[in-house]
Write a protein that holds these residues in place. Structure first.
Motif: not given
Length: 493
Positions: A47-48, A50, A69, A74, A142-143, A162
């Protein structure tokens, strides 16, 4: 994720060559999936989150990036050359929840992991523990990645792209530079910048081509790799071409001819990340038979302007707008300028980044009210081709009411037979606003800097002639070979 979908059609082809081993696309798919499962650790989606990673160029780098990815994270590549304070800044600024370091960098980041309490991973042989869990479906909005700007005037900013941005950047270059599965590229670039990540690795893997990694750069190792006859695409910064030229010139004539014959068979050679001196382009043509394809890009936009793959590559120009990339030049009032007049490059299109990480004010300032990204770079259009004049904050010197391009002066200086390299900077001055100053590296020590003003006055308007001169042994450069002009300015105080 389009990179993965493309790889599924090329499973038996060689994707990566590193550390003396070759890896197929199937191996990359399997290994990146296994690493994604390790990152997920039973969850269904990062969920993104980092995920910062410090991994040497090679197969592990790519499988880790793809694994991030594929797990829905991210990717935040860390610069291998950065000191701990700079690494800490990126990790803390992104709020990275997971940090990855290969064995060479564990000792650097492990103490920080213990202090901050984030999850710390060292890549291993994850393929032995694949459990076959489903990976998240990734919407293109998504990022996908955060890369950091150079921070020449302020603290570095995290540029958020993105999956849709990345796919637009990659597919555009694959099409215009005619990548195919028969291509084989050697990667010698740092992998925390767009140039190495997107232009080299992602474009090659999107097309089913092969990326070969060189553990440590040396001109001899590059030419030795070329001589094996597999590499046919090469991309580098001007400094690398300068070093390759110098090494080639030191070789015996017979060896020079062998290298030149090999280079002549290449399909494509590209220069970017810094302005390409005309002298370097001309010398490389002698060495290789190729006119380097110069292009223009930024962390925030990927590539925006490029000389053509087929067609006239104009020396000293960055080329024409790429397909589906809108470009305009504007004055200080944001009014579009006529051809022949200098203006700031502004860009619009699907390749343009989403925002600066956690910096809404900086993001707002970076875009016009009608959605154009302000690059801060100054150029002029001449007969349809864009010619770079420099970065407004660094290369455009405002002296005595004139706007002077430092890059133009540098090009003239490099034609002097005694100057091997130079850099022009603006020095604050009460009377002139800024004084034009130059640091030069002399190849002929019998030449004095005192002779340069008269030599320059014969070749350019008087207001462009530098008023201060310093002879230096080297120019300070960053990881991409750009001269760090702010580091030069104290020499003139």
């Amino acid at each position: 994720m389009q990179l993965v979908h493309n790889a599924i059609h090329n499973v038996d082809l060689t994707a990566i060559v590193s550390d003396g081993k070759s890896y197929t696309y199937q191996q990359l798919l399997d290994s990146s999936r296994a690493f994604a499962e390790r990152l997920l650790n039973g969850a269904t989606d990062l969920n993104e989150a980092r995920v910062a990673f410090m991994v040497a160029p090679g197969f592990d780098y790519v499988r880790v990036q793809w694994g991030i990815w594929r797990a829905g994270g991210i990717a935040v590549p860390l610069a291998l050359s950065y000191p701990l304070p700079s690494l800490r800044y990126v990790i803390e600024d992104t709020g990275a929840q997971i940090v990855i370091a290969d064995k060479a960098y564990v000792d650097i980041l492990a103490p920080l992991a213990e202090e901050k309490g984030f999850r710390f991973i060292t890549p291993g042989d994850e393929t032995e523990s694949v459990i076959g869990q489903s990976l998240p479906e990734l919407d293109a909005s998504r990022r996908a990645m955060i890369l950091y700007t150079s921070g020449t005037t302020n603290l570095p900013k995290g540029v958020v792209t993105t999956h849709a941005n990345l796919e637009a950047q990659i597919s555009t270059l694959v099409n215009v530079w005619q990548w195919s599965s028969s291509d084989h590229i050697l990667c010698v670039l740092p992998l925390h910048h767009v140039h190495g990540i997107i232009n080299v690795i992602c474009c090659a893997l999107w097309a089913g081509a092969t990326v070969e990694f060189l553990p440590n750069f040396s001109a001899e190792a590059v030419f030795d790799t070329f001589q094996r006859g597999q590499v046919n695409v090469f991309m580098a910064v001007p400094t690398i071409y300068f070093k390759l030229i110098a090494y080639w010139e030191s070789l015996p004539i017979e060896r020079q001819q062998q290298v030149t014959e090999t280079l002549f068979r290449f399909r494509l050679m590209v220069s970017g990340s810094a302005a390409l001196p005309v002298s370097v382009m001309e010398k490389w043509k002698t060495v290789s038979g190729h006119t380097l394809l110069e292009r223009y890009g930024m962390t925030e936009i990927g590539m925006g302007i490029s000389n053509p793959y087929k067609g006239e590559r104009r020396v000293g120009y960055i080329g024409l707008p790429l397909p589906d990339v809108s470009v305009r030049l504007v004055d200080e009032e944001n009014a579009v300028v006529e051809d022949g007049q200098p203006g700031e490059i502004q860009i619009k299109g699907d390749t343009v980044f989403l925002d600066y990480w956690n910096r809404p004010e900086a993001t707002q300032k970076a875009f016009t009210d009608d959605g154009w990204f302000r690059t801060g770079d100054i150029a002029v259009v001449e007969d349809g081709y864009y010619r770079m004049l420099g970065r407004d904050s660094i290369d455009i010197i405002k002296s005595g009411g004139y706007k002077i391009s430092a890059l133009e002066i540098e090009e003239v200086l490099r034609t002097h037979p005694a100057i091997s390299d130079c850099s022009v900077v603006g020095i604050p001055n009460e009377e002139w606003g800024e004084l034009v100053a130059v640091a030069v590296i002399l190849s002929d020590q019998t030449v004095s800097a005192d002779t340069l003003p008269n030599w320059l006055r014969e070749r350019m308007p008087a207001y462009k002639v530098p008023r201060q001169y310093r002879i230096v042994e080297e120019l300070p450069r960053n990881a991409m070979g750009k001269v760090t002009k702010n580091d030069l300015k104290p020499l003139f105080k």
